[in-house]
Motif scaffolding. Structure first.
Motif, PDB file in Angstrom:
ATOM      1  N   LEU A  21       0.855  -1.195   0.000  1.00 50.55           N
ATOM      2  CA  LEU A  21       0.000   0.000   0.000  1.00 50.55           C
ATOM      3  C   LEU A  21       0.887   1.240   0.000  1.00 50.55           C
ATOM      4  CD1 LEU A  21      -2.639  -1.205   2.612  1.00 50.55           C
ATOM      5  CD2 LEU A  21      -2.979  -0.920   0.146  1.00 50.55           C
ATOM      6  N   ALA A  22       0.708   2.074  -1.031  1.00 46.48           N
ATOM      7  CA  ALA A  22       1.587   3.236  -1.195  1.00 46.48           C
ATOM      8  C   ALA A  22       0.768   4.520  -1.193  1.00 46.48           C
ATOM      9  CB  ALA A  22       2.348   3.087  -2.518  1.00 46.48           C
ATOM     10  N   GLU A  23       1.468   5.644  -1.297  1.00 47.33           N
ATOM     11  CA  GLU A  23       0.811   6.938  -1.492  1.00 47.33           C
ATOM     12  C   GLU A  23       0.141   6.922  -2.871  1.00 47.33           C
ATOM     13  OE1 GLU A  23       0.617   9.384   0.615  1.00 47.33           O
ATOM     14  OE2 GLU A  23       2.229   9.063   2.063  1.00 47.33           O
ATOM     15  N   PRO A  24      -0.910   7.664  -3.102  1.00 46.25           N
ATOM     16  CA  PRO A  24      -1.570   8.494  -2.115  1.00 46.25           C
ATOM     17  C   PRO A  24      -2.592   7.717  -1.293  1.00 46.25           C
ATOM     18  CG  PRO A  24      -2.613   8.818  -4.252  1.00 46.25           C
ATOM     19  CD  PRO A  24      -1.488   7.836  -4.460  1.00 46.25           C
ATOM     20  N   GLY A  25      -2.759   8.174  -0.052  1.00 47.62           N
ATOM     21  CA  GLY A  25      -3.877   7.695   0.746  1.00 47.62           C
ATOM     22  C   GLY A  25      -5.063   8.611   0.478  1.00 47.62           C
ATOM     23  N   PRO A  26      -6.183   8.319   1.089  1.00 49.69           N
ATOM     24  CA  PRO A  26      -7.352   9.194   0.919  1.00 49.69           C
ATOM     25  C   PRO A  26      -7.116  10.566   1.555  1.00 49.69           C
ATOM     26  CG  PRO A  26      -7.782   7.459   2.549  1.00 49.69           C
ATOM     27  CD  PRO A  26      -6.444   7.164   1.956  1.00 49.69           C
ATOM     28  N   ASP A  27      -7.618  11.616   0.901  1.00 45.26           N
ATOM     29  CA  ASP A  27      -7.545  12.930   1.548  1.00 45.26           C
ATOM     30  C   ASP A  27      -8.635  12.994   2.627  1.00 45.26           C
ATOM     31  OD1 ASP A  27      -9.959  13.442   0.268  1.00 45.26           O
ATOM     32  OD2 ASP A  27      -9.042  14.586  -1.354  1.00 45.26           O
ATOM     33  N   ASP A  28      -8.666  14.091   3.359  1.00 39.36           N
ATOM     34  CA  ASP A  28      -9.563  14.159   4.519  1.00 39.36           C
ATOM     35  C   ASP A  28     -11.022  13.924   4.141  1.00 39.36           C
ATOM     36  OD1 ASP A  28      -7.373  14.634   6.034  1.00 39.36           O
ATOM     37  OD2 ASP A  28      -7.888  16.691   6.592  1.00 39.36           O
ATOM     38  N   ALA A  29     -11.460  14.574   3.046  1.00 42.10           N
ATOM     39  CA  ALA A  29     -12.874  14.457   2.646  1.00 42.10           C
ATOM     40  C   ALA A  29     -13.187  13.022   2.224  1.00 42.10           C
ATOM     41  CB  ALA A  29     -13.175  15.434   1.511  1.00 42.10           C
ATOM     42  N   THR A  30     -12.251  12.414   1.505  1.00 47.23           N
ATOM     43  CA  THR A  30     -12.480  11.038   1.035  1.00 47.23           C
ATOM     44  C   THR A  30     -12.490  10.077   2.227  1.00 47.23           C
ATOM     45  OG1 THR A  30     -11.305  11.651  -0.970  1.00 47.23           O
ATOM     46  CG2 THR A  30     -11.674   9.303  -0.618  1.00 47.23           C
ATOM     47  N   ARG A  89       6.373  -1.656  10.732  1.00 44.96           N
ATOM     48  CA  ARG A  89       4.979  -2.115  10.654  1.00 44.96           C
ATOM     49  C   ARG A  89       3.980  -1.058  10.214  1.00 44.96           C
ATOM     50  NH1 ARG A  89       3.472  -7.175  13.067  1.00 44.96           N
ATOM     51  NH2 ARG A  89       5.259  -7.999  14.187  1.00 44.96           N
ATOM     52  N   PHE A  90       4.146   0.153  10.729  1.00 47.26           N
ATOM     53  CA  PHE A  90       3.146   1.192  10.449  1.00 47.26           C
ATOM     54  C   PHE A  90       3.639   2.204   9.412  1.00 47.26           C
ATOM     55  CE2 PHE A  90       1.751  -0.648  14.385  1.00 47.26           C
ATOM     56  CZ  PHE A  90       0.365  -0.647  14.263  1.00 47.26           C
ATOM     57  N   SER A  91       4.745   1.871   8.753  1.00 43.35           N
ATOM     58  CA  SER A  91       5.342   2.846   7.826  1.00 43.35           C
ATOM     59  C   SER A  91       5.024   2.563   6.368  1.00 43.35           C
ATOM     60  CB  SER A  91       6.858   2.885   8.009  1.00 43.35           C
ATOM     61  OG  SER A  91       7.162   3.414   9.278  1.00 43.35           O
ATOM     62  N   HIS A  92       4.390   1.443   6.080  1.00 41.62           N
ATOM     63  CA  HIS A  92       4.152   1.104   4.674  1.00 41.62           C
ATOM     64  C   HIS A  92       2.980   1.905   4.113  1.00 41.62           C
ATOM     65  CE1 HIS A  92       7.037  -2.078   5.225  1.00 41.62           C
ATOM     66  NE2 HIS A  92       6.300  -2.634   6.166  1.00 41.62           N
ATOM     67  N   ALA A  93       1.805   1.676   4.662  1.00 46.70           N
ATOM     68  CA  ALA A  93       0.600   2.361   4.145  1.00 46.70           C
ATOM     69  C   ALA A  93       0.619   3.822   4.597  1.00 46.70           C
ATOM     70  CB  ALA A  93      -0.648   1.664   4.666  1.00 46.70           C
ATOM     71  N   PRO A  94       0.081   4.725   3.768  1.00 44.37           N
ATOM     72  CA  PRO A  94       0.079   6.138   4.166  1.00 44.37           C
ATOM     73  C   PRO A  94      -0.850   6.448   5.342  1.00 44.37           C
ATOM     74  CG  PRO A  94      -0.933   5.828   1.980  1.00 44.37           C
ATOM     75  CD  PRO A  94      -0.347   4.515   2.382  1.00 44.37           C
ATOM     76  N   LEU A  95      -1.809   5.582   5.561  1.00 37.98           N
ATOM     77  CA  LEU A  95      -2.806   5.865   6.595  1.00 37.98           C
ATOM     78  C   LEU A  95      -3.223   4.572   7.288  1.00 37.98           C
ATOM     79  CD1 LEU A  95      -5.131   7.694   7.829  1.00 37.98           C
ATOM     80  CD2 LEU A  95      -6.511   6.936   5.900  1.00 37.98           C
ATOM     81  N   ILE A  96      -3.344   4.674   8.599  1.00 39.43           N
ATOM     82  CA  ILE A  96      -3.898   3.553   9.362  1.00 39.43           C
ATOM     83  C   ILE A  96      -5.049   4.102  10.206  1.00 39.43           C
ATOM     84  CG2 ILE A  96      -3.441   1.798  11.144  1.00 39.43           C
ATOM     85  CD1 ILE A  96      -0.480   3.241   9.403  1.00 39.43           C
ATOM     86  N   ALA A 136      -6.750  -1.993   1.167  1.00 40.22           N
ATOM     87  CA  ALA A 136      -6.732  -1.955   2.629  1.00 40.22           C
ATOM     88  C   ALA A 136      -6.448  -3.350   3.178  1.00 40.22           C
ATOM     89  CB  ALA A 136      -8.066  -1.434   3.157  1.00 40.22           C
ATOM     90  N   GLN A 137      -5.910  -3.354   4.399  1.00 38.45           N
ATOM     91  CA  GLN A 137      -5.712  -4.632   5.102  1.00 38.45           C
ATOM     92  C   GLN A 137      -5.975  -4.441   6.589  1.00 38.45           C
ATOM     93  OE1 GLN A 137      -1.754  -6.456   5.302  1.00 38.45           O
ATOM     94  NE2 GLN A 137      -2.643  -8.501   5.069  1.00 38.45           N
ATOM     95  N   HIS A 166      -5.039  -0.650   7.553  1.00 38.83           N
ATOM     96  CA  HIS A 166      -4.016   0.039   6.755  1.00 38.83           C
ATOM     97  C   HIS A 166      -4.636   0.344   5.390  1.00 38.83           C
ATOM     98  CE1 HIS A 166      -0.491  -1.261   9.401  1.00 38.83           C
ATOM     99  NE2 HIS A 166      -1.535  -1.896   9.915  1.00 38.83           N
ATOM    100  N   ILE A 167      -4.509   1.584   4.968  1.00 41.59           N
ATOM    101  CA  ILE A 167      -5.197   2.025   3.736  1.00 41.59           C
ATOM    102  C   ILE A 167      -4.217   2.783   2.842  1.00 41.59           C
ATOM    103  CG2 ILE A 167      -7.095   3.451   2.827  1.00 41.59           C
ATOM    104  CD1 ILE A 167      -8.465   3.097   5.608  1.00 41.59           C
ATOM    105  N   GLY A 168      -4.265   2.510   1.553  1.00 43.87           N
ATOM    106  CA  GLY A 168      -3.422   3.240   0.599  1.00 43.87           C
ATOM    107  C   GLY A 168      -3.754   2.841  -0.823  1.00 43.87           C
ATOM    108  N   THR A 169      -2.872   3.223  -1.727  1.00 42.43           N
ATOM    109  CA  THR A 169      -3.067   2.872  -3.136  1.00 42.43           C
ATOM    110  C   THR A 169      -2.290   1.589  -3.415  1.00 42.43           C
ATOM    111  OG1 THR A 169      -3.300   5.184  -3.740  1.00 42.43           O
ATOM    112  CG2 THR A 169      -2.674   3.659  -5.497  1.00 42.43           C
ATOM    113  N   PRO A 170      -2.991   0.558  -3.962  1.00 45.43           N
ATOM    114  CA  PRO A 170      -2.299  -0.717  -4.188  1.00 45.43           C
ATOM    115  C   PRO A 170      -1.187  -0.558  -5.224  1.00 45.43           C
ATOM    116  CG  PRO A 170      -4.697  -0.971  -4.428  1.00 45.43           C
ATOM    117  CD  PRO A 170      -4.414   0.499  -4.326  1.00 45.43           C
TER     118      PRO A 170
END
Ligand SMILES: Cc1cc2nc3c(=O)[nH]c(=O)nc-3n(C[C@H](O)[C@H](O)[C@H](O)COP(=O)(O)O)c2cc1C
Length: 201
Positions: A21-30, A89-96, A136-137, A166-170
């Motif tokens: 899971l990479a950038e970009p993650g969802p912006d605040d509104a999303t 562990r928490f550094s891969h996805a842009p957002l958890i 996500a995972q 964990h959420i990001g762009t696959p």
């Protein structure tokens, strides 16, 4: 059999491993839109037995450092690879998004049901993330159950971590894995045959 369109999302849901899971993650509104769908869970007693804790940006790395330090504290001989794994562990996805179950003990709604509602939020969030084009995972790992890490995350009394989502762009298309055979899982309950008193010798 015709498959209704509405089942497409359910049928195609799969986890994307957090490392993918990479950038970009969802912006605040999303993210808010995603969460709005995810909190529509069955909730016995309307207790809203969950809250959501966002971990993003630098906070992810700080949490990783805390995990690495905790691992060393618990086992000063811990292998370097294990410590590095915890650090990352928490550094891969842009957002958890941490789904925290808020349990009310001794309520007429059993704690199990409250925890299940929080679990539903985790699952619904996987779906709403995917519906909005993200991967996500749902992960827990030892950190979800460690008291010191719980304190660091601000867990209050009667709160438990239901999951770190964990959420990001696959980075890749995740191959399908074998799914359970529902026909084999399904059975019919039949009432036990009642022996009528007249049949007794
Ligand atoms: C409560 C819960 C905790 C989980 N924790 C982990 C975990 O710590 N590590 C892991 O590799 N998978 C964990 N999983 C499994 C993954 O979320 C996921 O189901 C798995 O990668 C298979 O992908 P799928 O969702 O496409 O079946 C957990 C699942 C659940 C329901």
């Amino acid at each position: 059999m015709m498959t209704p369109d509405s089942l497409h999302l359910l049928d195609s849901r799969r986890s994307v491993p957090s490392k993918q899971l990479a950038e970009p993650g969802p912006d605040d509104a999303t993210l808010l839109r995603m969460l709005q769908a995810a909190v529509r869970v069955p909730d016995h007693g309307k207790l809203v037995p969950f809250r959501l804790l966002r971990i993003q940006g630098q906070a992810r790395h700080a949490l990783g450092e805390a995990l690495a330090a905790r691992t060393l504290q618990l086992d000063p001989q811990a292998p370097a690879a294990a410590i590095e794994k915890d650090r990352a562990r928490f550094s891969h996805a842009p957002l958890i998004v941490t789904v925290i179950a808020r349990l009310t003990p001794d309520h007429k709604v059993p704690e199990q049901e409250q925890l299940l509602s929080a679990g539903c939020v985790c699952f619904a969030l996987l779906q709403s993330a995917q519906a909005l084009g993200f991967g996500a995972q749902w992960l827990t790992g030892w950190a979800a159950y460690d008291e010191a890490i719980g304190q660091m995350l601000g867990l209050r009394e009667n709160e438990k971590i239901a999951g770190f989502i964990h959420i990001g762009t696959p980075r890749l298309d995740v191959p399908e894995r074998e799914r359970p055979d529902v026909a084999a899982l399904l059975s019919d309950w039949r009432p036990p045959s009642v022996v009528s008193p007249s049949n007794h010798a």
